[in-house]
Design a protein around this motif. Structure first.
Motif, mmCIF file in Angstrom:
data_model
loop_
_atom_site.group_PDB
_atom_site.id
_atom_site.type_symbol
_atom_site.label_atom_id
_atom_site.label_comp_id
_atom_site.label_asym_id
_atom_site.label_seq_id
_atom_site.Cartn_x
_atom_site.Cartn_y
_atom_site.Cartn_z
ATOM 1 N N GLU A 1 0.833 -1.208 0.000
ATOM 2 C CA GLU A 1 0.000 0.000 0.000
ATOM 3 C C GLU A 1 0.866 1.256 0.000
ATOM 4 O OE1 GLU A 1 -2.324 -0.589 3.485
ATOM 5 O OE2 GLU A 1 -3.828 -1.846 2.494
ATOM 6 N N LEU A 2 1.886 1.254 0.855
ATOM 7 C CA LEU A 2 2.766 2.412 0.925
ATOM 8 C C LEU A 2 3.569 2.588 -0.355
ATOM 9 C CD1 LEU A 2 4.084 2.156 4.609
ATOM 10 C CD2 LEU A 2 2.586 3.926 3.660
ATOM 11 N N ALA A 3 3.995 1.480 -0.941
ATOM 12 C CA ALA A 3 4.767 1.551 -2.186
ATOM 13 C C ALA A 3 3.941 2.185 -3.295
ATOM 14 C CB ALA A 3 5.238 0.160 -2.597
ATOM 15 N N GLU A 4 2.669 1.858 -3.362
ATOM 16 C CA GLU A 4 1.800 2.447 -4.378
ATOM 17 C C GLU A 4 1.587 3.939 -4.128
ATOM 18 O OE1 GLU A 4 0.709 1.180 -7.244
ATOM 19 O OE2 GLU A 4 2.027 -0.489 -6.674
ATOM 20 N N LEU A 5 1.404 4.305 -2.861
ATOM 21 C CA LEU A 5 1.272 5.716 -2.524
ATOM 22 C C LEU A 5 2.564 6.476 -2.849
ATOM 23 C CD1 LEU A 5 -0.597 5.475 0.893
ATOM 24 C CD2 LEU A 5 -1.535 6.326 -1.267
ATOM 25 N N ASP A 6 3.701 5.830 -2.571
ATOM 26 C CA ASP A 6 5.002 6.422 -2.872
ATOM 27 C C ASP A 6 5.115 6.726 -4.362
ATOM 28 O OD1 ASP A 6 7.960 6.112 -3.757
ATOM 29 O OD2 ASP A 6 8.147 6.363 -1.591
ATOM 30 N N LYS A 7 4.796 5.754 -5.184
ATOM 31 C CA LYS A 7 4.897 5.925 -6.639
ATOM 32 C C LYS A 7 3.949 7.007 -7.142
ATOM 33 C CE LYS A 7 4.413 1.513 -7.808
ATOM 34 N NZ LYS A 7 4.363 0.327 -8.722
ATOM 35 N N LYS A 8 2.799 7.117 -6.491
ATOM 36 C CA LYS A 8 1.775 8.051 -6.954
ATOM 37 C C LYS A 8 2.032 9.488 -6.506
ATOM 38 C CE LYS A 8 -3.276 8.577 -7.094
ATOM 39 N NZ LYS A 8 -4.572 8.005 -6.636
ATOM 40 N N HIS A 9 2.616 9.657 -5.315
ATOM 41 C CA HIS A 9 2.648 11.000 -4.720
ATOM 42 C C HIS A 9 4.023 11.531 -4.340
ATOM 43 C CE1 HIS A 9 -1.699 10.942 -4.485
ATOM 44 N NE2 HIS A 9 -1.671 9.813 -3.796
ATOM 45 N N ILE B 1 13.289 9.010 -11.891
ATOM 46 C CA ILE B 1 11.823 9.058 -11.784
ATOM 47 C C ILE B 1 11.199 7.850 -12.484
ATOM 48 C CG2 ILE B 1 9.760 10.368 -12.405
ATOM 49 C CD1 ILE B 1 11.416 12.912 -12.134
ATOM 50 N N LYS B 2 11.750 7.489 -13.647
ATOM 51 C CA LYS B 2 11.214 6.359 -14.390
ATOM 52 C C LYS B 2 11.352 5.061 -13.608
ATOM 53 C CE LYS B 2 11.436 4.133 -18.924
ATOM 54 N NZ LYS B 2 12.070 4.134 -20.271
ATOM 55 N N GLN B 3 12.536 4.809 -13.065
ATOM 56 C CA GLN B 3 12.745 3.578 -12.301
ATOM 57 C C GLN B 3 11.902 3.560 -11.035
ATOM 58 O OE1 GLN B 3 16.901 2.862 -11.582
ATOM 59 N NE2 GLN B 3 17.416 2.751 -13.750
ATOM 60 N N GLN B 4 11.749 4.732 -10.402
ATOM 61 C CA GLN B 4 10.937 4.804 -9.200
ATOM 62 C C GLN B 4 9.483 4.436 -9.507
ATOM 63 O OE1 GLN B 4 11.928 5.216 -6.184
ATOM 64 N NE2 GLN B 4 9.945 5.345 -5.187
ATOM 65 N N GLN B 5 8.996 4.899 -10.652
ATOM 66 C CA GLN B 5 7.627 4.577 -11.031
ATOM 67 C C GLN B 5 7.466 3.097 -11.378
ATOM 68 O OE1 GLN B 5 4.636 6.410 -11.101
ATOM 69 N NE2 GLN B 5 5.937 7.608 -9.742
ATOM 70 N N GLU B 6 8.487 2.534 -11.984
ATOM 71 C CA GLU B 6 8.418 1.127 -12.384
ATOM 72 C C GLU B 6 8.574 0.183 -11.192
ATOM 73 O OE1 GLU B 6 11.461 0.725 -15.302
ATOM 74 O OE2 GLU B 6 10.269 1.645 -16.916
ATOM 75 N N ASN B 7 9.514 0.502 -10.297
ATOM 76 C CA ASN B 7 9.884 -0.453 -9.242
ATOM 77 C C ASN B 7 9.397 -0.078 -7.850
ATOM 78 O OD1 ASN B 7 11.406 -1.777 -11.269
ATOM 79 N ND2 ASN B 7 13.169 -0.462 -10.877
ATOM 80 N N GLY B 8 9.081 1.190 -7.635
ATOM 81 C CA GLY B 8 8.724 1.613 -6.292
ATOM 82 C C GLY B 8 9.956 1.678 -5.404
ATOM 83 N N PRO B 9 9.785 1.979 -4.121
ATOM 84 C CA PRO B 9 10.923 2.101 -3.213
ATOM 85 C C PRO B 9 11.588 0.754 -2.949
ATOM 86 C CG PRO B 9 8.859 2.263 -2.001
ATOM 87 C CD PRO B 9 8.499 2.255 -3.450
ATOM 88 N N GLU B 10 12.923 0.752 -2.952
ATOM 89 C CA GLU B 10 13.656 -0.485 -2.652
ATOM 90 C C GLU B 10 13.538 -0.848 -1.176
ATOM 91 O OE1 GLU B 10 18.109 -2.444 -3.309
ATOM 92 O OE2 GLU B 10 17.741 -0.339 -3.776
ATOM 93 N N PHE B 11 13.585 0.169 -0.327
ATOM 94 C CA PHE B 11 13.395 0.000 1.115
ATOM 95 C C PHE B 11 12.375 1.024 1.595
ATOM 96 C CE2 PHE B 11 17.794 -1.480 0.572
ATOM 97 C CZ PHE B 11 17.811 -2.655 1.319
ATOM 98 N N ILE B 12 11.549 0.642 2.553
ATOM 99 C CA ILE B 12 10.753 1.599 3.315
ATOM 100 C C ILE B 12 11.214 1.439 4.759
ATOM 101 C CG2 ILE B 12 8.461 2.322 4.074
ATOM 102 C CD1 ILE B 12 7.321 1.198 1.509
ATOM 103 N N PHE B 13 12.094 2.322 5.187
ATOM 104 C CA PHE B 13 12.709 2.176 6.502
ATOM 105 C C PHE B 13 11.748 2.590 7.606
ATOM 106 C CE2 PHE B 13 16.597 2.813 3.845
ATOM 107 C CZ PHE B 13 17.118 1.535 4.027
ATOM 108 N N VAL B 14 11.799 1.856 8.696
ATOM 109 C CA VAL B 14 10.926 2.141 9.830
ATOM 110 C C VAL B 14 11.703 2.347 11.130
ATOM 111 C CG1 VAL B 14 8.929 0.935 8.874
ATOM 112 C CG2 VAL B 14 10.576 -0.338 10.251
ATOM 113 N N GLU B 15 12.974 1.948 11.153
ATOM 114 C CA GLU B 15 13.750 2.070 12.388
ATOM 115 C C GLU B 15 15.240 2.112 12.067
ATOM 116 O OE1 GLU B 15 14.308 -0.171 16.747
ATOM 117 O OE2 GLU B 15 13.298 -1.202 15.088
#
Length: 446
Positions: free
Chosen positions: A10-18, A26-40
């Motif tokens: 869900e977060l990856a899709e929001l990341d790509k969208k917003h 930008i192109k790779q980010q849209q295609e692959n989304g974030p490699e990591f979503i860090f939380v700690e």
């Protein structure tokens, strides 16, 4: 774990969208989304939403000097925000943390740097330095001194002035309207600076700016005697010498400031990043006591330059606690010692891996170059460094590739708290990642 996976998607899709990411394809980010979503973050490691951990081999952006998850910093920020979260420093207003931090910086800075103008980060610090240098010459009755000279391979930020000063051409090519009066010379040649000064006319040059160690441009360490010659040339022609210590300050190189290695003091110094170890947004410019005196004696009106968050009380409180930790835990000496061990590890990899060329380092700043032929220094048609970055990330190590201007380099800057055991782990992962890249190259050749 399933819930985390769902949240990640869900977060990856929001990341790509917003989320428009800085310094990202930008192109790779849209295609692959974030490699990591860090939380700690804890110590030298970062943890993501999928439960993976990785050694932060670049201190995120050269800045998390004291490591992640320091409770003392959180408490310092909490206490300051609870008592005075923000107040303006415009006009005659001030606050205790900003005053104390300015005094502390004057105590530890090279030479007679004694007065501080606070900003929110490195790009603002660089832009401020250029404006203050030019305003200084206006006050001195020499408004024609407006040109700024910087070095090839340099990086000074992404605001309009700092982009224009950056020697890495791709950053300047990003925009089609650079600020005027910026010039570039070879990064290792004092003679090139002298020739440029003579070509443009000394009476038109406001300042020369240089990083003590070039970081984002591929980690280039100046040859012996370079900065001593630069200081002599600037003095000879009456040109201000600015050091960009945004990456190199606060222990990163195994000294408090990068210029401490060379025994040379600048007229102005930019800083940011390690001043708060990334826990708050803060930067600044220091000027010498002589410049400060001239500003006080020659200025008649208002200093018409300032940022909303200049001297932010919470950020300054965090910086004071950060410097206290650096000194109390002897992290500058640890940076020097662990830097030696990191470089030894790079040299061991160099002896084992066919595609590793030059390795270098100063304190906890290090670089590994890739070559097709060690004898001729021939490079691969397609850079290897990004592939190694990917392989290292899979194995739990974050590092960064530099492929500007025909470079094929990995750069490292782990937190100053790193231990021998963690250095060994980092070197092991790096060696495995390079070996995987070598295997891929061999397979492609067959």
């Amino acid at each position: 774990m399933m819930e985390n996976q769902k949240t990640y998607q869900e977060l990856a899709e929001l990341d790509k969208k917003h989320f428009l990411h800085p310094t990202t394809s930008i192109k790779q980010q849209q295609e692959n989304g974030p490699e990591f979503i860090f939380v700690e973050g804890k110590g030298v490691r970062l943890y993501d939403l999928k439960g993976r951990s990785a050694i932060d081999g670049l201190s995120s952006l050269w800045n998390v000097n004291i490591g992640h998850g320091r409770d003392e910093i959180a408490q310092a920020a909490y206490h300051q925000m609870k008592t005075l979260g923000y107040s303006s420093c415009f006009a005659s207003f001030s606050n205790e943390p900003a005053i104390k931090l300015a005094a502390k910086l004057a105590e530890i800075a090279p030479g007679n740097l004694s007065a501080v103008f606070f900003t929110s980060g490195g790009s603002e610090s660089n832009d401020t330095a250029y404006k203050l240098a030019r305003h200084y010459w206006i006050l001195k009755g020499k408004p024609e001194r407006q040109k700024i000279i910087s070095r090839s391979q340099s990086y000074h930020g992404v605001a309009m002035g700092s982009t224009s000063a950056t020697g890495l051409k791709p950053f300047r090519d990003f925009t089609n309207s650079l600020a005027p009066d910026f010039y570039y010379v070879d990064h290792f040649s004092p003679e090139a600076l002298r020739l440029k000064i003579e070509e443009e006319g000394p009476e038109t040059i406001a300042a020369y700016i240089a990083e003590p160690v070039q970081g984002a441009g591929g980690l280039h360490i100046a040859p012996e005697g370079y900065f001593q010659e630069i200081r002599t040339i600037c003095d000879e022609y009456g040109i201000l010498f600015i050091t960009d210590e945004v990456i190199t300050a606060f222990g990163r190189t195994g000294a408090y400031f990068g210029m401490d290695h060379y025994g040379v003091a600048p007229d102005m110094m930019c800083f940011a990043k390690g001043i708060t170890s990334g826990y708050a947004q803060l930067g600044g410019v220091m000027i010498s006591a002589d410049m400060h005196t001239d500003f006080m004696e020659l200025s008649e009106g208002t200093l018409l330059h300032g940022y909303t968050y200049s001297g932010h009380p919470m950020a300054c409180a965090v910086a004071l606690k950060n410097l206290e930790i650096i000194e109390r835990e002897n992290l500058i000496e640890n940076s020097r010692l662990m830097g030696i061990e990191m470089l030894k590890g790079f040299q061991q990899i160099q002896s084992e891996r066919k595609i590793v060329g030059d390795v270098r380092g100063l304190g906890l700043m290090g670089a590994v170059e890739f070559v097709k032929d060690k004898q001729t220094n021939e490079r691969f048609e397609e850079p290897i460094a990004p592939k190694v970055v990917s392989e290292a990330a899979k194995r739990g190590l974050i590092c960064r590739s530099v492929v500007f201007d025909h470079q094929d380099t990995l750069v490292f800057a782990p937190p100053l708290i790193i231990t021998q055991e963690e250095i060994n782990e980092m070197i092991t992962i790096l060696n495995e990642a390079i070996q995987a890249a070598e295997t891929t190259l061999a397979s492609a050749a067959n």
